[in-house]
Design an enzyme around this catalytic site. Structure first.
Site, PDB file in Angstrom:
ATOM      1  N   GLN A   1      21.139  10.476 -20.592  1.00 47.64           N
ATOM      2  CA  GLN A   1      20.428   9.206 -20.435  1.00 47.64           C
ATOM      3  C   GLN A   1      19.293   9.338 -19.427  1.00 47.64           C
ATOM      4  OE1 GLN A   1      21.015   6.298 -22.050  1.00 47.64           O
ATOM      5  NE2 GLN A   1      22.794   7.023 -23.178  1.00 47.64           N
TER       6      GLN A   1
ATOM      7  N   LYS B   1      17.518  11.129 -27.985  1.00 48.45           N
ATOM      8  CA  LYS B   1      17.341   9.975 -27.099  1.00 48.45           C
ATOM      9  C   LYS B   1      15.963   9.971 -26.455  1.00 48.45           C
ATOM     10  CE  LYS B   1      22.211   9.726 -25.702  1.00 48.45           C
ATOM     11  NZ  LYS B   1      22.803   8.838 -26.699  1.00 48.45           N
TER      12      LYS B   1
ATOM     13  N   ASP C   1      25.484  15.644 -16.688  1.00 49.21           N
ATOM     14  CA  ASP C   1      25.209  15.059 -18.001  1.00 49.21           C
ATOM     15  C   ASP C   1      23.954  14.208 -17.844  1.00 49.21           C
ATOM     16  OD1 ASP C   1      24.995  13.596 -20.282  1.00 49.21           O
ATOM     17  OD2 ASP C   1      26.995  12.703 -20.202  1.00 49.21           O
TER      18      ASP C   1
ATOM     19  N   CYS D   1      31.577   4.636 -26.037  1.00 46.53           N
ATOM     20  CA  CYS D   1      32.137   5.969 -25.784  1.00 46.53           C
ATOM     21  C   CYS D   1      32.446   6.159 -24.309  1.00 46.53           C
ATOM     22  CB  CYS D   1      31.206   7.072 -26.294  1.00 46.53           C
ATOM     23  SG  CYS D   1      30.912   6.984 -28.052  1.00 46.53           S
TER      24      CYS D   1
ATOM     25  N   HIS E   1      30.679   9.340 -19.983  1.00 50.20           N
ATOM     26  CA  HIS E   1      30.754   9.223 -21.440  1.00 50.20           C
ATOM     27  C   HIS E   1      31.904  10.135 -21.901  1.00 50.20           C
ATOM     28  CE1 HIS E   1      29.456  10.049 -25.612  1.00 50.20           C
ATOM     29  NE2 HIS E   1      28.670   8.993 -25.534  1.00 50.20           N
TER      30      HIS E   1
END
Lengths: 410, 158
Positions: free
Chosen positions: A202, A225, A199, A367, A123
Site C-alpha cells: 500500500q 496497485k 510489506d 483480508c 494483511h
C-alpha cells in the site's frame, strides 16, 4: 500539484466508462488501481512488435524482449531507490513475494521456538505464510498491538523484539491507512539482530519510497496497485541476503546447471524467477513507473494528504456520531484509506447502496481478519483514494451515504 | 433506484430490523452449526432441535434459533427461513431449501418431484437478489448452514 482533470483523462475507464449514464466513482484503489492508457498501450504495442521469450533464445527479437523485461526491473529499482536493479525480483504478486521470504529465508533460518514479530494490522499475506511456518516447525509469533487511534503501540516493542529473528510489518495499513514508522522499526529489528521485512504494497503506490533510507532487508509490493498490470509483484532485498537464500520455486531460468544428480542455481535475480516470467506485465509496469515518475511521488503524496484531510473532515462533519472512521486523524501518519462503520448498517448494505450511484468501495474484512477482531467489528466499509480521485469523489461518497439512510429508514 | 427497491423490499427490511427466532438453544439437545462467508466475514450460527431424529425425513423440526451477524440479506433470509421450517417434517424442510436455492439461481440443485408445489411464502420476496449475483451467497448462507445442521442432527455420529 496534480491536475486531477488531466490525470483522469489518462485513464480510459475513469474518463469514458459509464454505468446508468453516469461516470464511475472509483474509491477502491486500496484493492487495485485503474490503468492509464499508456500502460495499456505499452503492453499492446510490445505484443504487436517485440514479443518473444526472454533469457533463452539468441535471435535479435528475443534480445529486444529481454531488454524490455529487464527495463521493468530498472524502473522499479529507480522508484524505490534500490542500489541495484538485480536486487529486484519479479513474482506473481506481493503475496508470492512474502511467501518467498517466509519459505526461502524462513525455512533456512528459523526453527522451533524462534520468534517472528508481526503487527495486528497486517494483511493476511503477511500473516498466513508465517503461520504456515509456525505449523510446520513451531516458530512463535508475537504481535505488536494498536493504540486507540489505530497506530502501532510501540510501548513494549523492546519486550516483543527480545530474541526475535524477524520483524515483518506493513508500511501502510490497507484497512486503517496508518503509516507506521518504517525506519524506526527496521532499526529496532536490526538492534536485536532480526530481519526487517516490509510489506510495502500500500505504501509504494502512494509515497516516495527509499528502501535504503529505511534500511529494510526485504520489501514486498505489487504492480497492480500502482497503475501497472496484475500478474506481477516485486520483492526487493539486500543482495547479500538474496545471495544466501535458497531458491523458492524450481524450474527453468532459475538454474545454473542441472544434472541427473542435482542442480545449481543461477545468480540473483534469476534464481528466484522460475519459469517464464510475466514479460508483458513487466513492460506495462515500466510504463506505470514512468507515469508515476512524471507525476512525481511527492506530488502524489501531497495530493492524497489534502484529499485525506478533506475526506475525514467531510465525513465527520456531515455524519457526526453516525460514522466511525477507523485509524489516525493526523494525515501526516495516514494515507488515503478510510474504513468506517456507518450507523448500524452492515458494510454489504452500505456498499450496495453506494453502487447505485456508481461509488465503488469495498465491504468486508479486507483480508485482515485479526485486525477486525482488534477493532471489535466483523467487517467495515472501506473507501480508498488514489492520484485520480478528487473532492467530488468524496462528495459522491457522502451523498451516497445519505441515500443509505433513506433506504433503510433510519 | 428501481433495482435497489427490488432488492430491499419492505418485508426483507422488516425481517432485518426485527429478526425472528434470534437466540440460542441448549446444545445438547439442540445441534449447533456455524456458517461463514469467507469473502465478507459474515458468520451465522444455526441452533436446531429435531424431534425423533431416527425417523429421518419424517422427523420434525421443533425449534430453530439464529445467532451471528450479517447483512440485511443474510439476516432476513435466515429470519424467514426459521419461520418456514419450524414444525415441518425434515423432508419438507429439505424441499423448501431446494426450492429456495433454485429460486436463487443456484446450479446443481437436485429438484425432486413435488418441489414445484412448495410455497416459499415470504421467501419469494428475496427473488430480487438474483439481479445482484454478488449477494446470492448472502441469501443462501443460512440455508447452507441449516443443511449441515440437519445432516448433523439426523446422523450425530458423522
Amino acid at each position: 500539484m496534480l491536475s486531477i482533470d488531466a490525470v483522469r483523462k489518462e485513464f480510459p475507464l475513469l474518463a469514458e466508462r459509464t454505468i446508468d449514464d453516469a461516470r464511475v466513482v472509483y474509491l477502491d484503489s486500496g484493492n487495485t488501481s485503474q490503468k492509464p492508457r499508456r500502460v495499456i498501450d505499452a503492453m499492446t504495442e510490445f505484443m504487436e512488435t517485440t514479443y518473444a521469450p526472454i533469457n533463452r533464445s539468441s535471435y535479435r527479437l528475443a534480445g529486444e524482449a529481454t531488454d524490455a523485461y529487464e527495463g521493468g526491473r530498472k524502473a522499479v529499482a529507480r522508484l524505490i531507490n534500490a542500489p541495484s536493479a538485480d536486487e529486484v525480483i519479479f513474482t506473481k504478486n506481493a503475496s508470492e513475494a512474502l511467501n518467498l521470504v517466509a519459505m526461502a529465508w524462513g525455512r533456512t533460518n528459523l526453527s522451533a521456538g524462534d520468534v517472528v514479530v508481526l503487527t495486528e494490522m497486517e494483511h493476511h499475506a503477511n500473516i498466513v505464510p508465517w503461520q504456515m511456518l509456525a505449523q510446520e516447525r513451531g516458530i512463535e509469533i508475537r504481535w505488536i498491538g494498536l493504540t486507540d487511534d489505530g497506530q502501532l503501540d510501540l510501548s513494549n516493542l523492546d519486550e516483543l523484539l527480545d530474541g526475535a529473528k524477524v520483524l515483518a510489518f506493513t508500511a501502510m495499513s490497507n484497512v486503517l491507512g496508518t503509516l507506521p514508522p518504517t525506519q524506526l522499526l527496521c532499526s529496532a529489528a536490526h538492534a536485536v539482530g532480526a530481519l526487517a521485512v516490509v510489506d510495502a504494497c500500500q505504501y509504494v503506490p502512494h509515497n516516495v519510497t527509499d528502501v535504503q533510507a529505511w534500511d529494510a532487508d526485504l520489501v514486498a509490493f505489487s504492480s497492480h496497485k500502482m497503475c501497472g498490470p496484475t500478474g506481477i509483484g516485486m520483492l526487493w532485498g539486500k543482495m547479500e541476503l538474496l545471495d544466501a537464500m535458497p531458491p523458492f520455486l524450481g524450474g527453468g531460468n532459475m538454474i545454473d546447471t542441472v544434472t541427473f544428480e542435482g542442480f545449481t542455481t543461477a545468480p540473483v535475480p534469476a534464481k528466484f524467477e522460475a519459469g517464464t516470467p510475466p514479460i508483458v506485465e513487466a513492460v506495462g509496469l515500466t510504463a506505470a513507473v514512468e507515469f508515476l515518475e512524471e507525476l512525481g511521488m511527492a506530488n502524489v503524496r501531497q495530493h492524497e494528504m489534502a484529499l485525506t484531510r478533506y475526506a475525514l473532515d467531510t465525513l465527520n462533519e456531515r455524519f457526526g456520531d453516525d460514522i466511525t472512521i477507523y485509524g489516525p486523524d493526523n494525515v501526516e501518519v495516514r494515507g488515503g484509506v478510510f474504513s468506517f462503520a456507518f450507523r448500524d448498517l452492515h458494510p454489504h448494505d452500505v456498499s450496495q447502496v453506494l453502487d447505485e450511484t456508481n461509488v465503488c468501495v469495498r465491504a468486508g474484512h479486507h483480508c485482515a481478519k485479526p485486525l477486525m477482531k482488534t477493532l471489535g467489528v466483523q467487517s467495515t466499509t472501506r473507501a480508498s483514494v488514489y492520484l485520480y480521485n478528487d473532492e467530488a469523489d468524496i462528495d459522491a461518497l457522502a451523498d451516497g451515504l445519505e441515500g443509505a439512510t433513506d433506504i433503510f429508514g433510519l | 433506484m428501481s433495482g435497489l427497491e427490488d432488492l430491499y423490499r419492505e418485508i426483507i427490511l422488516d425481517h432485518y430490523r426485527t429478526p425472528r427466532n434470534r437466540g440460542e438453544l441448549d446444545t445438547p439437545p439442540a445441534t449447533k452449526v456455524d456458517g461463514h462467508n469467507p469473502l465478507c466475514g459474515d458468520e451465522i450460527s444455526v441452533y436446531l432441535m429435531v424431534e425423533d431424529a431416527e425417523n429421518g425425513d419424517d422427523a420434525i423440526v421443533t425449534d430453530i434459533k439464529i445467532g451471528g451477524q450479517g447483512c440485511s440479506i443474510s439476516q432476513s433470509s435466515a429470519s424467514m427461513m426459521t419461520n418456514a421450517v419450524i414444525g415441518k417434517r425434515v423432508g419438507d424442510v429439505r424441499a423448501v431449501s431446494r426450492k429456495f436455492k433454485s429460486l436463487m439461481g443456484i446450479e446443481n440443485v437436485d429438484l425432486q418431484a413435488g418441489d414445484d408445489e412448495v410455497d416459499l411464502e415470504d421467501l419469494e420476496a428475496l427473488q430480487g437478489v438474483v439481479k445482484f449475483p454478488v449477494r446470492i451467497k448472502c441469501a443462501v448462507l443460512g440455508w447452507n448452514t441449516l443443511s449441515s445442521a440437519l445432516d448433523e442432527a439426523l446422523d450425530p455420529a458423522e
